[in-house]
Each structure stands twice: as structure tokens, then as C-alpha cells.
Design an enzyme around this catalytic site. Structure first.
Site, mmCIF file in Angstrom:
data_model
loop_
_atom_site.group_PDB
_atom_site.id
_atom_site.type_symbol
_atom_site.label_atom_id
_atom_site.label_comp_id
_atom_site.label_asym_id
_atom_site.label_seq_id
_atom_site.Cartn_x
_atom_site.Cartn_y
_atom_site.Cartn_z
ATOM 1 N N ARG A 82 -11.763 -8.208 9.686
ATOM 2 C CA ARG A 82 -10.839 -7.791 8.619
ATOM 3 C C ARG A 82 -9.653 -7.046 9.212
ATOM 4 N NH1 ARG A 82 -11.461 -4.551 2.901
ATOM 5 N NH2 ARG A 82 -9.240 -4.522 2.502
ATOM 6 N N ARG A 91 -8.415 -10.988 2.241
ATOM 7 C CA ARG A 91 -9.344 -10.329 3.151
ATOM 8 C C ARG A 91 -10.518 -11.230 3.466
ATOM 9 N NH1 ARG A 91 -9.670 -5.661 -0.910
ATOM 10 N NH2 ARG A 91 -7.558 -6.358 -0.931
ATOM 11 N N ASP A 94 -14.613 -7.630 2.140
ATOM 12 C CA ASP A 94 -14.346 -6.325 1.544
ATOM 13 C C ASP A 94 -15.686 -5.781 1.075
ATOM 14 O OD1 ASP A 94 -12.874 -4.149 0.581
ATOM 15 O OD2 ASP A 94 -12.635 -5.059 -1.395
ATOM 16 N N ASP A 96 -17.299 -2.381 -0.685
ATOM 17 C CA ASP A 96 -16.996 -1.117 -1.359
ATOM 18 C C ASP A 96 -18.270 -0.480 -1.896
ATOM 19 O OD1 ASP A 96 -14.201 -1.271 -1.055
ATOM 20 O OD2 ASP A 96 -13.980 -2.450 -2.880
#
Length: 155
Positions: A82, A91, A94, A96
Site C-alpha cells: 500500500r 488502495r 485498507d 481499519d
């Protein structure tokens, strides 16, 4: 062990394989994935001039502290290739942190629960599939209720 909820997304290369690899890497690094939602295809959020995403949410257990978990996920993103150029841009992967148990962390560079959960159907829909009764510790609403609220706003 602490229970955590993590959002996964990818819109570069082979998105589903990227999510599979990220889950494998999390398991190898002390983030033991217990359950993964269905992978869904979604339109980009924020910066819209890019390909659609593959998104999912997983529930995992870890002995890592919240900050160690963040560092581990950022390292996995980096190890997978990334590169951060455009906010909300394309991307490869990702990852989170959505929730870490019921903790509320409000630091300048680190916020848990994720501050935009309630605005993102691409997070709420897969999370609702695997954890509809999870209560958001700030809003005091279940994931299911947050999704219903968001869908009511979209009408």
C-alpha cells in the site's frame, strides 16, 4: 484476549485475493480472525474517480494493545504494497479498526471506534451480517440500528 472488529477494503489488483492475504497475514501476526462477512462490491467513497472496492468486516481476537493492533495493521498494509497518495484514493489494501472491545480512544492520531462508521454503508452492511447486535459505545446504538438510520437518511 480482546475482541476487535476490522474493516477490510481493496480496489487495486485482485481485491478478493488481497482481502484473503490480509486475513492470512493478520492471523500470522497475532490477530486471530474468527468470522468474516461476505465480500461485497461497493462504489468508492470520498474520492470517486477510481474503481469499485471489495469490502468486508471481520471479528478477531488479539492480545495486542489497541496501539499495537494499529501498528500491526499498518505494517500489513505496507508489506502488501500500500502506498498512500490520495486521501480516500485507490488502495491495494485498507485495514481499519472499527471497534476494540467497547473502548473509546480519542487521541489526535488514533480514534476508536472508527469515527465514520455511522456514515459508511460499506462498513455497516457487512458488519451487520456478522455482528448486528454490537453496540457502538459512543452512540449507544446497535450496528443494525446505525444501518437502519443510515438507510433512512438515504431515502
Amino acid at each position: 484476549m480482546s475482541k476487535v472488529w476490522i474493516a477490510l477494503g481493496s480496489n487495486m489488483g485482485e481485491g478478493r485475493k488481497n482481502l484473503d492475504l490480509a486475513i492470512k497475514m493478520m492471523n500470522e501476526r497475532g490477530v486471530l480472525v474468527e468470522k468474516v462477512s461476505t465480500y461485497i462490491e461497493t462504489e468508492p467513497y470520498g474520492y470517486t474517480e477510481q474503481d469499485n472496492f471489495v469490502n468486508a468486516v471481520c471479528i478477531a481476537e488479539t492480545k495486542l494493545s489497541p496501539r499495537e493492533l494499529l501498528e500491526t495493521l499498518l505494517k500489513i498494509e505496507l508489506d502488501m504494497g500500500r502506498v498512500r497518495i490520495i486521501k480516500w484514493g485507490p488502495r491495494l489494501i485498507d485495514l481499519d479498526i472499527l471497534f476494540y472491545e467497547d473502548l473509546i480512544i480519542d487521541e489526535e492520531d488514533f480514534k476508536v471506534p472508527h469515527i465514520e462508521i455511522q456514515k459508511r454503508s460499506f462498513v455497516l452492511e457487512p458488519m451487520n451480517e456478522i455482528s448486528p447486535d454490537k453496540i457502538h459505545p459512543v452512540f449507544k446504538k446497535t450496528v443494525n440500528q446505525l444501518l437502519l438510520d443510515l438507510n433512512a437518511c438515504d431515502m
